[in-house]
Scaffold this motif. Sequence first.
Motif, short mmCIF file in Angstrom:
data_model
loop_
_atom_site.label_atom_id
_atom_site.label_comp_id
_atom_site.label_asym_id
_atom_site.label_seq_id
_atom_site.Cartn_x
_atom_site.Cartn_y
_atom_site.Cartn_z
N ARG A 250 0.83 -1.20 0.00
CA ARG A 250 0.00 0.00 0.00
C ARG A 250 0.88 1.26 0.00
N VAL A 251 1.96 1.24 0.76
CA VAL A 251 2.88 2.37 0.76
C VAL A 251 3.47 2.55 -0.63
N ARG A 252 3.86 1.44 -1.28
CA ARG A 252 4.42 1.52 -2.63
C ARG A 252 3.38 2.06 -3.61
N HIS A 253 2.13 1.65 -3.45
CA HIS A 253 1.06 2.18 -4.30
C HIS A 253 0.99 3.70 -4.20
N TRP A 254 1.01 4.23 -2.97
CA TRP A 254 0.90 5.67 -2.81
C TRP A 254 2.15 6.38 -3.30
N ARG A 255 3.32 5.75 -3.13
CA ARG A 255 4.55 6.35 -3.67
C ARG A 255 4.42 6.55 -5.17
N GLU A 256 4.02 5.50 -5.88
CA GLU A 256 3.90 5.59 -7.33
C GLU A 256 2.80 6.56 -7.74
N ASP A 257 1.72 6.58 -6.97
CA ASP A 257 0.59 7.45 -7.29
C ASP A 257 0.96 8.93 -7.17
N VAL A 258 1.53 9.33 -6.03
CA VAL A 258 1.77 10.76 -5.81
C VAL A 258 2.90 11.30 -6.68
N LEU A 259 3.83 10.43 -7.09
CA LEU A 259 4.90 10.89 -7.96
C LEU A 259 4.41 11.20 -9.38
N ARG A 260 3.21 10.73 -9.69
CA ARG A 260 2.62 11.03 -11.01
C ARG A 260 1.74 12.28 -10.98
N ARG A 261 1.52 12.84 -9.80
CA ARG A 261 0.56 13.93 -9.65
C ARG A 261 1.23 15.29 -9.54
N SER A 262 0.50 16.31 -9.98
CA SER A 262 0.90 17.69 -9.72
C SER A 262 0.58 18.01 -8.28
N PRO A 263 1.15 19.09 -7.71
CA PRO A 263 0.79 19.47 -6.33
C PRO A 263 -0.71 19.66 -6.13
N GLU A 264 -1.39 20.20 -7.15
CA GLU A 264 -2.84 20.40 -7.03
C GLU A 264 -3.56 19.06 -6.96
N GLU A 265 -3.06 18.08 -7.68
CA GLU A 265 -3.68 16.74 -7.65
C GLU A 265 -3.37 16.02 -6.35
N VAL A 266 -2.18 16.23 -5.80
CA VAL A 266 -1.85 15.67 -4.48
C VAL A 266 -2.76 16.30 -3.42
N LEU A 267 -2.93 17.60 -3.48
CA LEU A 267 -3.80 18.30 -2.54
C LEU A 267 -5.21 17.74 -2.57
N ALA A 268 -5.70 17.39 -3.75
CA ALA A 268 -7.07 16.90 -3.89
C ALA A 268 -7.28 15.54 -3.21
N LEU A 269 -6.21 14.80 -2.96
CA LEU A 269 -6.35 13.50 -2.30
C LEU A 269 -6.94 13.64 -0.90
N HIS A 270 -6.54 14.69 -0.19
CA HIS A 270 -7.03 14.95 1.16
C HIS A 270 -6.70 16.41 1.46
N PRO A 271 -7.59 17.34 1.09
CA PRO A 271 -7.25 18.76 1.19
C PRO A 271 -6.76 19.21 2.57
N LYS A 272 -7.31 18.66 3.62
CA LYS A 272 -6.88 19.09 4.95
C LYS A 272 -5.49 18.57 5.27
N ALA A 273 -5.25 17.28 5.03
CA ALA A 273 -3.95 16.69 5.35
C ALA A 273 -2.84 17.22 4.46
N MET A 274 -3.18 17.58 3.22
CA MET A 274 -2.16 18.01 2.25
C MET A 274 -1.97 19.51 2.20
N GLU A 275 -2.74 20.27 2.95
CA GLU A 275 -2.57 21.72 2.95
C GLU A 275 -1.14 22.08 3.37
N HIS A 276 -0.46 22.84 2.56
CA HIS A 276 0.93 23.27 2.79
C HIS A 276 1.91 22.09 2.79
N ARG A 277 1.45 20.90 2.39
CA ARG A 277 2.32 19.73 2.40
C ARG A 277 2.41 19.06 1.04
#
Length: 319
Positions: A250-277
Amino acid sequence: MRIAAIDVGTNTAQLLIADVTGKRIERLHVAERFVRLGEGVDATGRISKAALRRLGDVLRDHRSVAEAHEVDQFVVCATSASRDATNRDEVIRFVRDETGLPYEILSGEEEATWSFAAATAPFRDVHAGCLVVDVGGGSTELVAGTNPSGHTPNAERSISARVSLNIGCIRLTERCFTSQPPAPNDISFARNAIDSALEHATLIASSRNDGALTVIGTAGTASALALVDTGPDSTIDPLNGSPHTLTSERVRHWREDVLRRSPEEVLALHPKAMEHRATVFPVGVMILDAVLEQTGASVLHVSPYELRHGLILRHLASA
């Protein structure tokens, strides 16, 4: 006694207000504010004036909240960015003069010790070897130990080795990524830096040879990953939550997933947890994935407690 503990990291300043009775800690309030204190420190060696102003604003806000809770004592400690900055004395004076708060800079060893004590506190069944991983903005703390559950509430007595590595998620993002999503060469650059740091951490090698190993992630990246994994409607309770578990797959899944995303797309995964992160989260997940791979661990346990809880444990130990 009611204590306000503030952990000033490279990316955040985290507040915990707790009532302490004997050795019992009752968590009453938590808050996380983003400071980005370490912005540019890897390149310039200094904490900027803008970062200091952000720090002052956040600490004044934390102090106001703590005073509204009628705390008896403040404990304020800082980690990697403050530790590495050539103008650390200026930072200490600024905080004292602008906020009236104490400002102690922890050594890497102290940070590792009390992150370990906090991270293992919720677990009652870890009696073999364990490795606590705290991926911060400026550094990653690795702490190995045996039977922390048998040493509660003084889990630091079970520590066998610790190391602070300069591979935090802000530091490596600034150093390795020229765009986001990162190019393949940028990903390779970051992964080589991570692998090199881990290969020189002798406690990783010893962990591989010790049989069954419980790997516990704490704070920043690990906590944010738990929230992303459970989704934006997660009901994880930051005050009284239980540990969250992810398989290495599952960790490897998320590694591969977020490396394909723009910061805006990463933010959309969980706006509260990803704010400023969102911009630094991919490197953080890369580090967690690399630790699991290097140790051969099949599961990452995410602790609901982190260094700010450890600062209260440290205060109790010295009382």
